[in-house]
Design an enzyme around this catalytic site. Structure first.
Site, short mmCIF file in Angstrom:
data_model
loop_
_atom_site.label_atom_id
_atom_site.label_comp_id
_atom_site.label_asym_id
_atom_site.label_seq_id
_atom_site.Cartn_x
_atom_site.Cartn_y
_atom_site.Cartn_z
N ASP A 1 0.94 -1.23 -0.05
CA ASP A 1 -0.14 -0.09 0.31
C ASP A 1 0.44 1.14 0.25
O ASP A 1 1.95 1.48 0.41
CB ASP A 1 -1.03 0.01 1.06
CG ASP A 1 -1.95 0.97 1.60
OD1 ASP A 1 -2.62 1.11 0.48
OD2 ASP A 1 -1.68 1.66 2.07
N GLU B 1 1.41 -0.35 -5.01
CA GLU B 1 0.70 1.34 -5.22
C GLU B 1 1.71 2.72 -5.00
O GLU B 1 1.66 3.34 -4.38
CB GLU B 1 -0.96 0.93 -4.42
CG GLU B 1 -1.55 2.35 -4.50
CD GLU B 1 -2.40 3.21 -3.47
OE1 GLU B 1 -3.83 2.83 -3.48
OE2 GLU B 1 -1.76 2.83 -2.35
#
Ligand code: CA
Length: 617
Positions: free
Chosen positions: A331, A360
């Site tokens: 993330d 990400e």
């Protein structure tokens, strides 16, 4: 961990001394480790009242304390442990003594690494990843919806509340996923998120080593991974090193003030990931990006604290080994200190050669995203050690390509233009390609509720270069709620709850339109599984003309032709322009309807649709 590793703890109360100190052992993390890693060292974080005042000893052949570190907080100890080659698996007793009395003992389990645990076949372009949010997919165990000690109870009437979905729900639907044809599951985080509210998404971790009891247990997760592997599918775990939840247990008693990035008052990140690679960046902007908090409830971790760095790296390795993970999705990848993220990636890849990690890096320009892929030729010589990145630029192009009028630089040309910038990526075939995820409006909404365009988007994702990822529910036409809030992007899968009146997991529960979509996706996924040329073949494309984009995936043996017709009417495509590829082929099979195409010179392509042809010589 259900195993009781804490031996009966002796709490030392010394009434004869005026300044008697209570000593209590509360945590040892990682809770266990393995023999046989390349790196023979593991650093244990020990937590407990006044634990730093104790004398620590371990009596186990090959497992020795190399160094003991203390911080200003007497409630923490960091033990550098060495596991010599040949150390046998077993239980080591770590003993903590205070004034010659035993203050605590911890049974430290050294396990043997599973055979074949490294290197392992990780996820790659032969896979189709299915992203699902554990709280929102299926509630397989209603007894864990509310748990003692957990602050938030289930409330399905609240779009931002916990809905009760869990690991058992996923286990119950593995046959559905296998039947659909997906080959890898990416689960949004399932670790403990014991926040007062808005914790269902899993991104506010309050215990890095524990599955949230409302989602399941660590043992259940390991079992789920085994079950997924038995079905020939892979597991990708979502991990977050940038921030924890504000209710993380250490927030009440930090090992040191620099454990998190602190500000005089709450200070939000500017969310500008481009600052990390911007050659003209100001210190103020760069500092705010990396050290600013993602949210009030998400304290920003200082990965440069040497103990926290070890903690986070070991936590990732622990989950890979414990559950037999096939990959990690990381993330907010550019938000932590990039030097530490590089070390993190390197450490994982050293232990697990070939392991895939997708980060990400949410930016809309290929150059910004490419900076983060391992071995990028960056001018500042930064190497992320991150093998894969999500293709956000291509996603952004997909949200526009089928919705705007065709023009010199609008419409379907957007897909072509983004792909034509692939020279900036060290490995474009290892990008994860997607039409939606848990953070953006569902593809069907972006495509203005036009199922034809949803199909085109998925057909594109499944046939262009890279690793396709689809979002749960696209196959049954799930849409975002009218409020477009995050809660409604992540609605419950209908039929996943015992009280649901409709069950879209079964053909009987689907409307004809939903069934048609399900069949469309299943057909493409099934075909893709055995289409090597789509996994690893080269991509060759032609400049879109008249709203039609034509590309090929090819290798020495096979070729697939894809035609995307972005027009509102059927087009008859003269294929002379594509001779450099088509000259080698004489016929083909329409992958979507199974029909034979005997003449490749003129192709009829219905409005707003994808034609995919398996070419034959
Ligand atoms: Ca449940």
């Amino acid at each position: 961990m259900t195993m009781k590793r804490f031996l009966p703890i002796v709490v030392l109360l010394a009434p004869f001394f005026l300044f008697a100190q209570e000593v209590k052992l509360e945590r040892v993390e990682p809770p266990n480790w393995w023999t046989g890693f390349k790196n023979p060292e593991v650093q244990l974080m020990v937590y407990g009242k006044n634990i730093a005042t104790t004398t620590v000893s371990v009596d186990y052949p090959g497992f020795v304390i190399k160094k003991i570190h203390k911080t200003d907080n007497p409630n923490y100890l960091f033990l550098d442990m060495t596991i010599s080659p040949g150390t046998r698996p077993g239980l080591a007793v770590i003993q903590f003594k205070s004034k010659d009395k035993v203050a605590g003992k911890y049974l430290y389990e050294l396990n043997e690494r599973k055979k074949g645990s490294a290197p392992r076949k990780s996820f790659n372009a032969s896979d189709v990843i299915y992203l699902l949010m554990p709280d929102r997919f299926s509630n397989g165990d209603t007894t864990n919806d509310n748990c003692l000690g957990m602050l938030e109870n289930a409330d399905r009437s609240n779009p931002d509340g916990r809905h009760g979905g869990d690991l058992q729900g996923i286990t119950n639907h593995l046959d559905y996923l296998k039947d659909l044809g997906v080959t890898a599951l990416w689960l949004n985080p399932f670790q403990e998120n014991n926040q007062e509210k808005y914790s269902y998404h899993g991104y506010s971790i309050t215990n890095y080593y524990l599955t949230d009891p409302r989602i399941g247990t660590n043992e259940e997760f390991a079992k789920l991974c085994t079950a997924i592997h038995k079905k020939g599918m892979k597991v990708i775990m979502d991990q977050i090193l940038n921030h924890c939840g504000s209710n993380h247990w250490w927030m009440k008693d930090l090992p040191s003030p620099d454990w998190i990035n602190q500000w005089p008052e709450f200070t939000r990140s500017n969310y500008r990931a481009g600052t990390v690679s911007d050659p003209y960046v100001s210190t103020a902007d760069s500092n705010l990006y990396v050290r600013g908090w993602f949210d009030k409830t998400m304290p920003d971790l200082n990965q440069r604290n040497p103990y926290l760095k070890q903690y986070l790296i070991q936590n990732s390795i622990w989950w890979i080994e414990y559950a037999g993970l096939d990959g990690i999705r990381h993330d907010t990848h550019p938000y932590p200190f990039k030097d530490v993220m590089s070390e993190w990636g390197q450490r994982i890849l050293e232990e697990y050669p070939g392991f895939n990690i997708v980060g990400e890096c949410w930016m809309n320009y290929p150059s910004n995203v490419a900076y983060w892929q391992k071995d990028a030729l960056n001018k500042d010589h930064y190497n992320s050690w991150l093998p894969s990145v999500f293709d956000f630029p291509l996603y952004d192009a997909l949200t526009r390509a089928f919705n705007e009028p065709e023009g010199w630089n609008t419409g379907i040309l957007r897909l072509y233009e983004i792909l034509s910038q692939d020279m900036v990526y060290p490995d474009p075939g290892n990008l994860v390609v997607f039409a939606d995820n848990h953070d953006v409006n569902r593809c069907l909404d972006t495509q203005n509720d036009d199922v034809r365009k949803l199909k085109m988007a998925l057909a594109f994702v499944l046939t262009t270069r890279g690793i396709p990822q689809i979002y749960y529910g696209s196959e049954i036409l799930m849409t975002t709620g009218a409020d477009k809030g995050h809660g409604s992007i992540r609605k419950d899968f209908p039929g996943g709850w015992p009280s649901d009146t409709q069950n879209k997991f079964t053909a009987a529960g689907r409307t004809p339109a939903e069934q048609e979509m399900f069949d469309y996706v299943k057909n493409l996924l099934t075909w893709r599984q055995s289409s090597d040329v789509v996994h690893t073949g080269k991509l060759l494309h032609f400049i879109p003309e008249n709203g039609i984009y034509v590309y090929f995936r090819y290798n020495a043996k096979d070729a697939v032709m894809v035609v995307l017709n972005n027009n509102e009417e059927t087009r008859h495509l003269d294929t002379k322009r594509f001779r450099e590829v088509l000259d080698r082929y004489h016929s083909g099979t329409d992958v979507i309807n199974g029909g034979e195409i005997g003449d490749l010179s003129l192709l009829a392509v219905p409005s707003k649709s994808a034609l995919i042809i398996d070419l034959r010589k």
